[in-house]
Structure formats: structure tokens, C-alpha cells
Design an enzyme around this catalytic site. Sequence first.
Site, mmCIF file in Angstrom:
data_model
loop_
_atom_site.group_PDB
_atom_site.id
_atom_site.type_symbol
_atom_site.label_atom_id
_atom_site.label_comp_id
_atom_site.label_asym_id
_atom_site.label_seq_id
_atom_site.Cartn_x
_atom_site.Cartn_y
_atom_site.Cartn_z
ATOM 1 N N SER A 95 -2.611 20.977 -38.868
ATOM 2 C CA SER A 95 -2.853 20.805 -37.266
ATOM 3 C C SER A 95 -3.513 19.709 -36.710
ATOM 4 O O SER A 95 -2.724 18.457 -37.088
ATOM 5 C CB SER A 95 -3.744 22.240 -36.840
ATOM 6 O OG SER A 95 -3.516 22.372 -35.405
ATOM 7 N N ASP A 217 6.352 28.598 -35.068
ATOM 8 C CA ASP A 217 5.205 28.115 -34.935
ATOM 9 C C ASP A 217 4.835 27.958 -33.492
ATOM 10 O O ASP A 217 5.500 26.768 -32.905
ATOM 11 C CB ASP A 217 4.667 26.905 -35.598
ATOM 12 C CG ASP A 217 3.253 26.607 -35.434
ATOM 13 O OD1 ASP A 217 2.576 27.067 -34.546
ATOM 14 O OD2 ASP A 217 2.834 25.663 -36.038
ATOM 15 N N HIS A 245 0.812 29.464 -37.237
ATOM 16 C CA HIS A 245 0.478 27.930 -37.239
ATOM 17 C C HIS A 245 -0.422 27.782 -38.648
ATOM 18 O O HIS A 245 -1.106 26.565 -38.622
ATOM 19 C CB HIS A 245 -0.486 27.857 -35.993
ATOM 20 C CG HIS A 245 -0.732 26.509 -35.976
ATOM 21 N ND1 HIS A 245 0.220 25.441 -35.892
ATOM 22 C CD2 HIS A 245 -1.940 25.818 -35.852
ATOM 23 C CE1 HIS A 245 -0.418 24.297 -35.635
ATOM 24 N NE2 HIS A 245 -1.878 24.374 -35.554
#
Lengths: 268, 415
Positions: A95, A217, A245
Site C-alpha cells: 500500500s 481492490d 487490499h
Amino acid sequence: MSIRRRNNVRVTGAATGRPVVLVHGFGCDQNMWRLVEPLLAEDHPLVLFDYVGAGRSDLSAWQEDRYSSLDGYARDLVEVCEELDLRDAVVVGHSVSAMTGVLAAAAAPERIGALVMVCPSPRYIDEDGYRGGFSAEDIDELLESLESNYLGWSATMAPVIMGNPDRPELGEELTNSFCATDPDIARVFARTTFLSDSRKDLETVTVPTLILECDQDVIAPREVGAYVHAAVEGSELLTLDAVGHCPQLSAPEATASAIRAFLSSGAR
Amino acid sequence: MSPGAADDPGVETPGTRPAFSSLLEDSAEDLYESAPCGYLSTLMDGTIAKINATLLGWLGLSREEVVGRKRFSDLLTVGGRLYHETHFAPLLRMQGHLGGVALEMRTAAGPRLPVLVTSTLKRGSDGEPLLIRTTVFDATDRRVYEQELLRARRAADEAREQAEADRAQLREALAVLQRSLLPAALPDLPGVETAGYYHTASPMELGGDFYDLFPVDDTRTAFFLGDVCGKGPQAAALTSLTRYTLRAAMIQDADPVDDLSVLNRALMERYTGDDPRFCTAVAGVFERAGDTLRVRLASGGHPPALVLRSGGTAEYLRTRGGMLVGVLPTAQFTEVSTVLRPGDTLLLYTDGLTEARVGPGRRLYGYEALLAFAAARAPVGSRALVDALTGLLRDFGDGLDDDTALLAIGVPATP
């Protein structure tokens, strides 16, 4: 305060081989990698840590100004690499930490030799001609959610959560402790993450890069993955058949084998 | 049926009580569908496989719109979805259970529904996660209450920050005002060593002690030190009046007795009736005579000055009479004089020093102890004496609860 203690650094896996640094993103801590860790441990020395402010890092080392920009998190990463004297390491960033990895690779090119970006997004907020998937109001909503949920955090539990290096089992038992964060710190990390714009930084990447995205996602949609792929010259993009995610939790085998394949082929 | 028989469990049979019989009609299916909370089950990718009528009703959605078509996170606000992806989903994967998470759901009609969500991971016999079971509670009232609490906390935080800022500003203003009541620096005078020190008991309160030292002509230097009654802004106003009255009087005519009388009249004139204000003060003048200083001073109700001699002795310089300044129109002040030779030092001080509390019994420090302290250090120059006394004041700790002013005037010992 040593960097190892400050960032709750854990070194595991193979004694030799190319080191892999697994970097957690916004939300939880290094436990995010627990399912992938054993799948990579055989061939690589693994380095895991918590950013200052997350997990069982030393909260007293947290400074708002440092951790209000991604550079502060990148410094944590670089300092961990320096502390362990890593060379040519592979940084696997989840991320927002995919972008932290980009910044760290630019700052310490001799230490970081390849990047794996897991569900990266260089910019979450929509802008003219760019779709990140969110509006500024959405981010405010997230901040509200953070305020409504302390997830096991409380000032009295803080010393236990952030750890007692002598008795790690204490923290292990606590419900939600992986994501328990001081609300003030979480707010700063959330703002820094979701309001940042790292699109320009993508152009600085010169090391071999693998982009792992999930098929579905909501945080980093596929068009963002395509954007990152186009912006990082020579990068490889792989779409995992996974939803959400956090493929390292929902599809750990696929995530690990993608990383292994990348390392054994094109990551030099 | 007699009342006794109805109460006897021995003869009771299921179905004879109306409440019990209606309970039997409540099937598990109906309990699921119409439970007072929302139920839903999702596949591991979040796709909704089952949802109860209660939750569909809250959301204003039909079963066909939802089952197999929407994911759990589709029911959430965007912010809630972000939170779900970054906290909820990973924690659920890691722990298998997660409870009491506050989220907001989007209803078809528009308004958001604040909910508390609890989820459990159901695993197959091989340990692989199969599906997620979730209960949803309407948390509208609770959320309103929590928001009130948050608002109140934010307001309290802001008020505290403002109060701290105001306090800092006030402290700064008080410090500036306090400095204006003291000379910025003592003048350099040939053949004379002077030193002053001021201790403020509280940074939030203006002190009522004062001192000054300034040349009045080519040969003479005037000085004074005193203590006004009270503390705070009113004491500061009195200090200001006292300091500038004495200064003006001494520049005009450097006669200690006359100058204290001028001050007495000024205070009597300014503070009349039921607001009498007074001070104690020592005022003096010195002038050089060869390598000595001839000192004349007068006291208005002030503790006696102390002289430390080059021979290693110390003595109080007592002034007879010497009434408080500002109390009686006919106040009388008397003059005393001394000569400071090389190595001699004159010390003026306020009663913060002698009235400090010391020792376990918290007795007064007192004049005798001060005399002994001075004698033990004599001969000593002005700077060194003031430094030694500053250390003494520091050692008093919280036994020193009053402002304290020190002023020392001496002739350096000839080498």
C-alpha cells in the site's frame, strides 16, 4: 534508543541470500506479513519492522512533523536498512509503503536493489485527468471512522501494546493489538497516506520493480495499477486473482510465488 | 384450575401457558430473518451470500439486489470502506473474530445508518476460511452520544490550548512589566563594585520588591531598595509610583531623609481613605572620598542594612525610628552614615530573605543567621556576595515564598 528497538525490528528467514524487507502500510503492523513470511523464509533473510507509531514500536520516538510526510516513514526504512547494513535488498512495500520504498530507494540506492509494490497507489484523490478513486471528503470520512474506532487502543493498554520487549507474549494476546494505534498517531498517518501525491517520485525509480495488484481492490483500483506500471519504466505488473487490499492475507501463496518468481528472474 | 395447581411445576405441561406456546411457534428461520439485529454471511471475497430481512429493511434494499451481487464493503460509506480494507478485513483474517467496530452503512433512501459490526470467520474442517458471519446493530443513538462526547472533548482540548496560550502571553506581559520596575543594568562606577538580584516568587504574580541605583551628579550616586505591601497588579502600580517618585526626588535633591519624606507625601496623597498603601524602603547616597565611599542612608521601616568589613566581620547598620512610608503624614525618618573602605561591602535586602522558612521545623531564617552567613564570607566583593546569597535563596527551595531583592555596594579590596 537503538533503531532495532525503536522500530521493533525482527530478522528471520534464511541465514544467507538476498535480503527481503517486508514493510507494512497504513492500518496494522508487521503482522500483516505473517502468512507470507514462512513462504519466503526458506530462501531469503527477512526483515520486518513497525514504523514508529505502529505496532510495538517505541511511541516516545514519534514526532508529528517527521511522520507528517512520507519522507519520515522512508527514513525509518532507510535507517533500518543501515542498522542491519543491508546491501541490494528487496523492499516489499504494501500500500502506501510501496511509495515509501520508492523514496527510500532514491535515498539509499546502494542498500535497496529492487522493489515489490503490493497494491500501490501514488495518489488516492481524484484530480484533473487522474483517477485515484477517492475525493477529499472520502478521506474525511475515513478520519471519522478512525475517531469512532479505537480497536483495542487505550492509554492504559498502550504500554502493553507497544511492548514490553521482555514479555512479548503479553502483547500477542491482546485483541486487535495488531491494528491498535494511538488515535492521534493514526490520524497523522492516515492524512499523510491519503493526502500524499507521489506520482512524480515514480519517475525516479531505476531499480527492477514488480507491481502486484488485486483483481478487485477498492483502495488501489486496477487503473491505478496501470498508471504505476506506465510511470515506472521497465516495471512488471501482475494482477492477482484476489479481492481486497491485502493479498498477503487473502492470497498469501499467490503473493509469495509472484515475489519469488520476480526475484529469481528479472530482479537484477 | 386452582391457583395452587397452576404454580405447581409438577402438573404443568408445555403448551398450557400462552407465552410458552407462542415461543414454540418462533422458528429458527423466523428468528434469523426478523431478529432485532442485522445478519449477513459473505464469501471470503466479501460477496454477500445471505442477509436477513431486518438488515434489508434498514438499508431499503431487496434481497435480489444484494445476494450474489454486492460485497459487504459495497454497503459501507467510502470512508468506512477505506477503514474496512485497512483495519477490519486484515484483523479479521488474522484473528478470526472482530467485534464492536463502528461503521456507517449507506441506505437506499440516502441517510447513513451508523452501525456496530461484529464478524466471525467460519473455517472448514481443514482450517481454511470458508465464510464470514456478521451481525449488525443499529447504533444511531450511540453514535450521536459518542459524537457529543467527541465534540465535548475537542471543545475541552481547544479551551485548554487557548488557556495555555493566554497564560503564556500573560506570563510574558508580567515579565516585561516586572523588568520595567527594576534597572536593566546597574551603572559602571569607577572604584565601586555593585550587584543586584531579584527573585520572583511566582511568574504569574508581579512582585512588590524594587531597587535602583543611579548617579545624581558627577560625584554622588543615589540608591534605594524596598518592598511595597501586597502583591499583584496593585502592588506593581504602587511599586512603579514609589520607584519613580524616589528617583525623581533623589535626582532633584539627594538627601535620603528628605527623599523618603517626599515619597511619604506622594503615597499619602495617592492612596487615601479606605485604601491605604505603604512600603518599606532604604534610600541612600554615596560619594567617593579617596579610596573610600562615604554612605548616608535613611530607612522607612525597612530591615537594617548589613555591612561586611574587610577585617572579616559583619554588622547591621541600624537606623533609629524609621516608620513605614505612606502610613502617617507626620512620618519621621532618620539618617545614618558609614564609610566603606577597600574590602568593605554594604548589603541591602528585603524580608523575603530573612523570613524564608528553613529546616524541618520551618523556622524563620532570621537576622542572626544572615549575620552569621555574611560574617563567614567577609571580606567579600559585591558580586560574590550576591552570588552566595542567590545560592542560599535557591537552597531555601519552597521555604522561600516571597519575592526577594538584593543590592550590594562595595569598594573592591586594594590588591
